[in-house]
Write an enzyme that holds these catalytic residues in place. Sequence first.
Site, PDB file in Angstrom:
ATOM      1  N   SER A   1      33.429  42.832 -25.236  1.00  0.00           N
ATOM      2  CA  SER A   1      32.106  43.545 -25.157  1.00  0.00           C
ATOM      3  C   SER A   1      32.371  45.118 -25.277  1.00  0.00           C
ATOM      4  O   SER A   1      33.478  45.426 -25.256  1.00  0.00           O
ATOM      5  CB  SER A   1      32.151  43.129 -23.553  1.00  0.00           C
ATOM      6  OG  SER A   1      31.104  43.972 -23.206  1.00  0.00           O
TER       7      SER A   1
ATOM      8  N   LYS B   1      38.408  42.067 -20.196  1.00  0.00           N
ATOM      9  CA  LYS B   1      38.266  42.270 -21.803  1.00  0.00           C
ATOM     10  C   LYS B   1      39.153  43.138 -22.420  1.00  0.00           C
ATOM     11  O   LYS B   1      39.705  42.404 -23.259  1.00  0.00           O
ATOM     12  CB  LYS B   1      36.805  42.734 -22.122  1.00  0.00           C
ATOM     13  CG  LYS B   1      35.712  41.655 -21.544  1.00  0.00           C
ATOM     14  CD  LYS B   1      35.568  40.351 -22.340  1.00  0.00           C
ATOM     15  CE  LYS B   1      34.715  39.278 -21.703  1.00  0.00           C
ATOM     16  NZ  LYS B   1      34.751  37.941 -22.285  1.00  0.00           N
TER      17      LYS B   1
ATOM     18  N   TYR C   1      35.287  43.634 -14.807  1.00  0.00           N
ATOM     19  CA  TYR C   1      35.061  42.522 -15.808  1.00  0.00           C
ATOM     20  C   TYR C   1      35.560  43.252 -17.333  1.00  0.00           C
ATOM     21  O   TYR C   1      36.027  42.565 -17.826  1.00  0.00           O
ATOM     22  CB  TYR C   1      33.229  42.500 -15.857  1.00  0.00           C
ATOM     23  CG  TYR C   1      32.907  41.919 -17.101  1.00  0.00           C
ATOM     24  CD1 TYR C   1      33.121  40.367 -17.378  1.00  0.00           C
ATOM     25  CD2 TYR C   1      32.107  42.692 -18.069  1.00  0.00           C
ATOM     26  CE1 TYR C   1      32.602  40.154 -18.628  1.00  0.00           C
ATOM     27  CE2 TYR C   1      31.708  42.248 -18.992  1.00  0.00           C
ATOM     28  CZ  TYR C   1      31.956  40.952 -19.578  1.00  0.00           C
ATOM     29  OH  TYR C   1      31.595  40.538 -20.739  1.00  0.00           O
TER      30      TYR C   1
END
Length: 686
Positions: A128, A160, A156
């Site tokens: 992302s 990643k 989050y």
Amino acid sequence: MSSKSYIVVTGGAGYIGSHTVVELIYHGYNVIAIDNLCNSSYEAIARIEFLVRKSVLFYNIDLRDEKQLSHIFSSYNVQGVLHFSALKAVGESTKIPLDYYDNNIYGSITLLRVMNKHNIKTIVFSSSATVYGDATRFENMIPIPENCPNEPTNPYGKTKYVIENLIKDLQKSDPTWRGAILRYFNPIGAHPSGLIGEDPLNVPNNLLPFLAQVAIGRREKLYVFGNDYESHDGTPIRDYIHVVDLAKGHIAALEYMNSLESDVGLYREWNLGTGKGSTVFDIVNAFSQASGKELPYEIVGRRDGDVLNLTADPSRAKKELNWIATMTVEQACRDLWKWTTENPFGFRVDNYHWKVFNKSQTVDYKNRLHTVKFPDLQVSFANYGALIQDVQYKGQPLVVGFQEFQAYTSDSNPLFGSTVGRYANRISNGSFQIEGKTYELDKNQSGSTLHGGNNAYNRQYFLGPVSKHYQDYNTLEFILLDEDGNNGFPAEVETLVKYTVNNNSIEIEYQSSITENSPNDATAISLTNHSYWNLSSNKTIDGTVFRLASDKYLKTDPKTQLPSGEIISSNEPLTKSVKLSPDVSFDNCFVVDESDFSLDTRKRELKQIAEVSHPSNSIKLSVTSTDPAFQFYTGDNISMDPIKPRAGFCVEAGRYVNAINHASWSKQVLVHKGEVYGSKLKFTFS
Ligand code: NAD
């Protein structure tokens, strides 16, 4: 292990995963989708199958379950993995970071370990733009290039970042690994078919799903976080990419890796974005235009961590993967609006549920039983034969069916509830001619072909259903691709069976045509439903009172039951009430129209062909149809213990028997490429 090779897609039922599965299949890949459905629904897979007209292998497992995952890799020849599965809500990740680290990182470690064990070393990872953090902290990093330093600002994004590094370190340790890291910007839109899209189970986190819910009336207004940024309208700028473009980026990455020399490994990051920024108001305007609605919004203060501009520099993907985003924000808004209006609650459908039909140990998704329930009427359908398994009106069962799936596969099953096709009723000598060429079919009844042969529609699994709820009715659409040459019939044929159920009726619509890719250009099609009705709670239909729409029927040879071509009238008037008694039997094709032989009868009005009742209760069944004929059969040949002859009667609306072999009738059933066979049939209860 089969020699067929597969791409494993983790998170394949999710938003981006499902769109990518579709693109993979369009590009000729075989797919195994894995998902624990924690943020998605199996409906997405059923819809993919419906869309691509192909079944998709699906495993409902958690990626952290090493044993089950390993079993999949041992069972199939896996070529590579597209790794989508993750928890993805930034806000939530700050509240339950342990769950995010556990699910995303531990899940990825498990996957990589299993891949390593099975010597599968090609992975495309869904990363992302969040890994960049606030790229505006640097000068000259907008648009954001891949070499912008990473500094994710929330759990989050950190997961990643960690997973990217896991793949990087693994590749360093074993240079035969190939890892493509795709850093997505803001995926938006839905599939143009309206069949799949984003289905946020909770409050949507992203701008467009939120706007869609405002437009459809599920939320009052949009909150705009700050209008004092230095953009043309004061709202922040982001890079929005159509989800189908994004999905295609994965094919490009996969193909890039596959094109490398066999001993060449890879670790490489690519941005997937458009390179064009849009402000929040640009998006609001585009979506207002697409939906034709003014969208209420309120400007509230800036959100912590938000910055002015996060637009991608996608030039690396263009140069190396030969990929660019081609779809516009406007197109994405139109597709999202179609998805939203056609599926206002995503994949959740009121009045509907399904369960697995055969009770095998592993869940067999292709074989499900779907129930639509209204206060007075409850109907169950199976993928097998797109059949009607159960009809209950005001609590009373009205059709003969089995609870156990296995019974439907028995040779003695007289097609209880099934869709009958590709060719209902009899074809003389199991053969017909089209333009001088003779086609020999499976002969399964005294030298003739009955109900399409041995592997006919009643013995095949239909894909879907696409299940939808409307204000006072539900629809279920099943689809079948019947192979060229199956049972001897020429041409590949696609058949759609659409059921519409409301509180007192079941309507069936058939639509069938030869596919564009079919090697043969003409065939014979005739479709009906083979439900056996019984309005009493007795084991026999005797005592049933019926009235038919016609006294005229096709004269047949009593031995072969094939029509001579003559239409004759019954001695007894059947258009007045007749009571069934053991000495009154029917297996005749009644004629309701002798002149209109359209192939697609759906535009015609539904005409009543039979009205049925039983003195033991007040339920009435009315059968209406757009077709020129119907077979009325009193079930005298049923022999499937414990179900006895005359346990049910059939009203099979359709075309004339053996029409393909009668020059003056054949246009009812002879279908050429580009033509559409269609009909409607309805059962109404009162
Ligand atoms: P999604 O939630 O729709 O799809 C993720 C799927 O993974 C879901 O179907 C979920 O049920 C499944 N899943 C989660 N944990 C699992 C587990 N332990 N085992 C098996 N299945 C599991 O999300 P999406 O928007 O399709 O995102 C796909 C990927 O793209 C994610 O990795 C996400 O982080 C990444 N991504 C998404 C966006 C976005 O805006 N949607 C942006 C950048 C990156």
